[in-house]
Design an enzyme around this catalytic site. Structure first.
Site, short mmCIF file in Angstrom:
data_model
loop_
_atom_site.label_atom_id
_atom_site.label_comp_id
_atom_site.label_asym_id
_atom_site.label_seq_id
_atom_site.Cartn_x
_atom_site.Cartn_y
_atom_site.Cartn_z
CG ASP A 25 -1.78 1.19 1.36
OD1 ASP A 25 -2.35 1.61 0.34
OD2 ASP A 25 -1.88 1.74 2.47
CE LYS A 26 -0.03 7.48 -2.27
NZ LYS A 26 0.20 8.46 -1.21
#
EC number: 7.6.2.1
Length: 1175
Positions: A484-485
């Site tokens: 994920d970011k």
């Protein structure tokens, strides 16, 4: 969690055939109430039947009709067949697929009038006692034995034990097999008991926690949690934990608000606001006792965020939802006291329905080891069969009267077969599986104790958390990383950096830039009106909770850091959000207090990707403010904003500014408004009220009605929030790529934002070829369009350098659905990928597609609830303790404090665990084969009689005492190279994934060595005793004396061979290798000293050491056994070295001062080391 929300309609809102619980709240006149209930039931059933008939026409296979009994009268109801997604939800709740049987056909009436509480007793409501233990005092032993004897190895050794009790077959006494098996079972039992006792202590604490139950006379009675019943009216004080699912009736706060913390449910520490039923908030305790009415709600299910019910008080019907339901496990915060009635207790509570055992995961090493053990089983049976055949032939050839064996040759063969099953069972490393289990637990503790992986070195609680130890060695084989970011690569510390308002960009939002403009009146009136409305929208359109600390200072709590940052930005710019109440929102705008009546609050969901609020301003006008992602807001902009005038200019400028903000890597949201007339609002509100009070398809109906009002919007501006990268992320990703891993960033952000983050994290370089897959989903045949783009990219970049793939959510949908093979083929050419604008479900689908297509080890890492599905889908799930809660960490296999720790987790702990476990497995296979296969050689000299060369006590103690410590401590402390060498040479990690370190070939080499050693040891002993028939003092050689020398030689050779394989010595390892042999010598001396206990071995040790041949045998045996191993190791290390061998030699040369130019500052890959270091 998001998946639960998406699937809520399957079990709740989208199911028109819902079963209801009828919770009665009446004290008298029950007959009239029952008539009303029956009439309501008939109306519901008529409506349901009509919908059922239409659905049956559309989908004949969707339903099956059954008969259910309602209030003593049979009515036609329905039971639906579960779809795949619902079945998955039931599996997630701990139910087996296809076997879920509802507890209730109709959830029984619940009387929470205290005087009639006895009417609930016969309705089979579950007890509120909780039990998470696996065992109890009565089933511990049978259940433990059942679990242990599900393992093939234990079943086999149980069979061996049975054979040893048959004197005509067994060549050894029973305790030689019983003691090792009992030892394994006792160790397993102690481990299971320790874990279960801890669970019992936690259960006991929860079950005996005291709660106050409201009585008819207004008094409160103390009751243990386990004795609470459905229908009890609870009195809960601040900081109390909910013992059951409770319908909120009244609180101490104005307007009966209640603040709760749901950390035990979803990991979120931010407070959530609930509100009691409006019609009961003003009632006193006496009134609560006399409360009359009926609550109809759905059958218990595991979805936290779905609760559809309605409260009937006289002729009024009030819709109930999750805002009135206090879930078990939540804590009351900032609320002095509350009253509520238990509706779901015990196993019916949502928390209980969500509790399940974590999925069993097995590492590649475990699976490979099981195959090898199976191969050894087959080899053992072949050996037994050969000896059985030869034994039968031997018995049938000639008259061997001296054997006193009157059985026929076939019967003799069968008896010989089972005899050697017992003797050759020592080829199977019985203790290996338990040893590995214990070793892996210690390895997991080493990870948690590692100060390099603590966010605060002085706080042990800030370290990582290993939720499982089964996958320690799997960490060394990761090929794909899906990340994920937000909150994973970034800090999730949102800073409101800049904004676009009325077509003009303003910087320094947290320095009050907009407030300064409004105070100085430096813009025209129209622009000032845009600015005021923009900041006002930020201060009122949110789900933030405002609180004051002890000093009276205002602070905000929000589930999303973005919302908190925006509301805080509005405060800095003059619009201060003060409070939310039933009457509306209170703010201070440029020093002037304002009150806005909230007419409707259209909350944010991941599906809607926006939130809206409809307010009545102090001047009586009505306005809607909406805030959300650009994809959702822009398509709802009215035509006026796209034509001419100020609105059109703002629209065009906002589009440009959104792209500009994305190029800087900023997170963007669009803010819009719509002025409503009284008539528009009234007409819409009627539809909204009908949708929000419906019991069938409520979520779907509400969303449809929201769509009606969230149209014809006018853009006010857009926000840009900066989320800085975590420390060490670029270096970590660069290193992981050098290790041969492929890193994917999967995010919901805009494409340009995601690309810029990829550049800043070194995931993508400027020189690297990029393939961007974007399709026009509104075009003709988007699936074919996606397929063509993928194939063109594959054709263009095949044979070239590694590429970077960028793909958006719409393209991923078609790529996975219609052309997954082409998508996988393209990703084979990529070292990195960026997936943007994806949903949580798509994250999991991407991971599943790559995992199933590539058959490589996949790791997913994230920090939020929207990452849970992705984390659970991967082979290894890693969660980050983030600011969005600990949902990801709770669902993961390993939880860490920040992304940069992943480097050490994989390349140091993962690699060491793999190397150590590998050494333990090889050594265990070797030592058992070297010891046990002697019995095979002896069979040819003993007439296949099944006679053993070892004394029983040696057979018993060999595996569990004399040779168990070296493999165990090797698996704890061995290092092939130092940590700094691993960091300097990432190719070391890549080498492990070739599969050359652990396979049938490597195990075969160890087993071949063991067979050779067993043959040499046996032949030396046999030859020595065959040429020396008479010893000193006139004693002749015998079998027991031969066994004495053979056991001493084999144990010595085994320990020395294991020592040769250890490349990193510690004091602990040295001590236990020496101690293992000393223990054998001491045991041998003791057994030789007491004739009453061990008559066969009496004085054998003292006799053996007096024979010169004994010492010559030891010397020759060790030399002939280990000299070939030593020569092979020297040749292999010098002429065919592996990378780790070269680097280990470099370490030694540096330590000795021979190689002074350390490669620390200028590291070179292992492939270049061979030319630099002459070994």
């Amino acid at each position: 969690m998001i998946a639960e929300r998406e699937a809520a309609d399957l079990l709740g809102a989208h199911n028109p055939r819902r079963r209801f619980i009828k919770t009665s709240l009446h004290r008298c006149s029950r007959a009239g109430n029952q008539e009303a209930e029956k009439e309501a039931n008939e109306r519901d059933l008529n409506d349901n039947t009509a919908q059922l008939q239409q659905e049956a026409i559309n989908n004949p296979n969707a339903l099956e009709l059954v008969e259910i009994d309602l209030d003593g009268k049979k009515e036609q109801g329905q039971r639906r067949k579960k779809g795949t997604r619902e079945a998955l939800l039931q599996v997630a709740a701990g139910k087996k697929r296809g076997n879920h049987k509802p507890r209730w056909n109709i959830y029984p009436n619940i009387h929470f009038n205290v005087t009639e509480a006895e009417e609930n007793h016969g309705k089979r409501f579950p007890s509120n006692r909780i039990s998470t233990t696996k065992y109890n005092p009565f089933n511990f032993l049978p259940k433990l034995l059942f679990e242990q004897f599900r393992k093939v190895t234990n079943i086999f050794f149980l069979g061996v034990v049975v054979i040893t009790f048959i004197p005509s077959i067994s060549p050894v006494t029973p305790y030689t097999s019983v003691v090792p098996l009992v030892f394994i079972l006792v160790v397993s039992a102690l481990r299971e008991a320790y874990e279960d006792i801890n669970r019992y202590k936690a259960d006991h604490k929860a079950n005996y926690r005291k709660y106050s139950v409201l009585q008819t006379d207004g008094t409160k009675r103390e009751v243990s949690s386990k004795d609470l019943k459905v229908g009890d009216v609870l009195y809960l004080e601040k900081n109390s934990f909910l013992p059951a699912d409770v319908l909120l009736l009244k609180t101490a706060l104005p307007e009966s608000l209640c603040f709760v913390e749901t950390a035990q449910l979803d990991g979120e520490s931010n407070l959530k606001q609930l509100k009691a039923v409006k019609e009961t908030e003003a009632l006193s305790e006496d009134s609560l006792c006399r409360l009359r009415g009926t609550v109809e709600c759905e059958e218990p299910h595991p979805l936290f965020y779905t609760f559809h019910a309605r409260l009937k008080l006289n002729d009024k019907t009030i819709a109930l939802d999750t805002k009135q339901l206090l879930l078990r496990g939540t804590a009351i915060r900032n609320t002095a006291w509350t009253y509520g009635v238990i509706v779901y207790g015990g196993s019916d509570s949502k928390l209980s329905l969500n509790q399940r055992n974590p999925p069993s995961k097995f590492s590649s090493m475990d699976r490979q080891m099981n195959k090898i053990v199976g191969g050894i089983f087959a080899f053992m049976f072949v050996c037994c069969f050969i000896l059985a055949v030869l034994g039968g032939v031997f018995q049938g050839n000639g008259d061997k009267w001296y054997l006193r064996n009157t059985t026929s040759a076939p019967v003799t063969g069968i008896l010989v077969f089972f005899s050697y099953i017992v003797l050759l069972s020592y080829l199977i490393p019985q203790s290996l599986f338990v040893t590995l289990e214990i070793v892996k637990v210690f390895q997991a503790r080493f990870m948690e104790w590692d100060k390099e992986m603590m966010t605060d070195r002085n706080d042990p609680e800030s370290g990582m958390l290993a939720k499982t130890s089964n996958l320690n060695d799997e960490l060394a084989l990761v090929k794909y990383i899906f990340s994920d970011k937000t909150g994973t690569l970034t800090q999730n510390m949102m800073v409101f950096d800049r904004s676009s308002v009325g077509g003009i960009v303003y910087h320094d939002m947290m320095k009050g830039e907009l407030k300064k403009v409004m105070e100085e009146r430096s813009e025209n009136e129209e622009q000032l009106e845009y600015i005021a409305d923009f900041v006002r929208a930020l201060s009122v359109c949110h789900a933030v909770i405002a609180e004051e600390n002890e000093k009276g200072e205002l602070y905000y709590q929000a589930q999303s850091p973005d919302e908190s940052a925006l509301v805080d930005g509005a405060r800095v710019n003059g619009f201060v959000f003060r409070a939310t109440g039933i009457k509306g929102i209170t703010t201070t705008e440029m020093g002037e207090e304002k009150n806005y009546e909230v007419l409707a609050n259209l909350e944010f969901t991941s599906e809607r990707a926006r939130s809206s609020v409809i307010l009545r301003k102090p001047d009586g006008s009505i306005i809607l403010y909406s805030k959300g992602s650009d994809t959702q807001i822009l398509k709802r902009v009215g035509n006026k904003s796209k034509g001419e005038g100020k609105g059109a200019d703002v629209y065009a400028a906002s589009l440009r500014h959104l792209d500009d903000f994305s190029n800087f890597g900023l997170r963007t949201l669009v803010v819009a408004r719509r002025h409503l007339s009284e008539r528009e609002y009234e007409e819409w509100n009627k539809q909204y009220h009908a949708a929000s009070t419906s019991l069938h398809n409520r979520n779907e109906n509400v969303n449809k009605v929201c769509e009606l009002i969230e149209q014809d919007l006018e853009i006010i501006g857009c926000t840009a929030i900066e989320d800085k990268l975590q420390e060490g992320v670029p270096d970590t990703i660069e290193y992981l790529l050098q290790c041969g891993m492929k890193v994917w960033v999967i995010t919901g952000d805009k494409q340009q934002t995601a690309i810029n983050i990829a550049y800043s994290t070194k995931l993508i370089t400027r020189e690297q070829p990029q393939v961007i897959i974007n399709i026009d989903k509104n075009g003709d045949n988007p699936g074919e369009q996606c397929k063509q783009l993928l194939r063109d990219a594959v054709q263009k970049h095949s044979g070239g350098p590694p590429i970077a793939v960028v793909i958006d959510g719409d393209s991923i949908y078609y790529a996975l659905k219609e052309c997954s093979e082409d998508f996988v083929e393209l990703t084979n050419l990529a070292s990195a990928a960026v997936c943007c604008r994806v949903t949580p479900l798509q994250k999991a689908e991407v991971v599943r597609t790559i995992k199933e297509a590539k058959k490589e080890v996949c790791l997913s890492i994230g920090d939020g609830a929207n990452d849970v599905s992705m984390i659970q889908e991967a082979h290894i799930g890693v969660g980050i303790f983030g600011k969005e809660g600990t949902q990801a960490a709770r669902a993961s296999d390993y939880a860490i404090g920040q992304f940069s720790f992943l480097k050490r987790l994989l390349t140091v702990h993962g690699r060491y665990s793999y190397v150590r476990n590998l050494a333990c497995i090889h050594q265990s296979f070797y030592k058992n084969m070297a010891f046990g296969f002697v019995q095979f050689w002896y069979a040819f000299y003993s007439g296949y009689s099944g006679q053993t060369m070892y004394d029983d006590w040696i057979l018993t103690g060999y595996n569990i005492i004399f040779t168990s410590a070296p493999p165990f401590f090797t698996a704890l402390f061995m290092k092939d190279v130092l940590e700094k060498t691993i960091y300097e040479n990432p190719k070391l990690y890549q080498d492990l994934k070739t599969g050359d370190y652990f396979n049938f070939k490597t195990v075969g080499l160890w087993l071949s060595s063991a067979i050779y050693h067993s043959w040499i040891a046996f032949m030396i002993v046999w030859l020595i005793f065959s040429i020396e028939p008479v010893m000193l003092h006139g004693r002749t050689n015998d079998l027991y004396l031969m066994g004495q020398l053979l056991a001493t030689l084999v144990i010595l050779v085994v320990l020395l061979k294991i020592s040769l394989s250890i490349v990193y010595w510690t004091r602990v390892l040295i001590g236990f290798v020496i101690a293992s042999y000393l223990v054998y010598i001491i045991a041998d001396v003791l057994i030789s000293s007491f004739s009453s206990f061990w008559p066969k071995g009496y004085f054998e040790a003292f006799t053996a050491v007096q024979i010169p041949s004994f010492w010559w045998g030891l010397l020759l045996g060790v030399g002939f056994c280990l000299l070939p191993d030593f020569i092979f190791a020297c040749v292999y290390t010098n002429y065919f070295p592996e990378n780790w061998m070269i680097l280990r030699e470099r370490e030694r040369m540096e330590q000795a001062g021979i190689l002074r130019d350390s490669p620390t500052s200028h590291p070179s890959p292992p492939s270049d080391v061979k030319s630099e270091v002459n070994i």
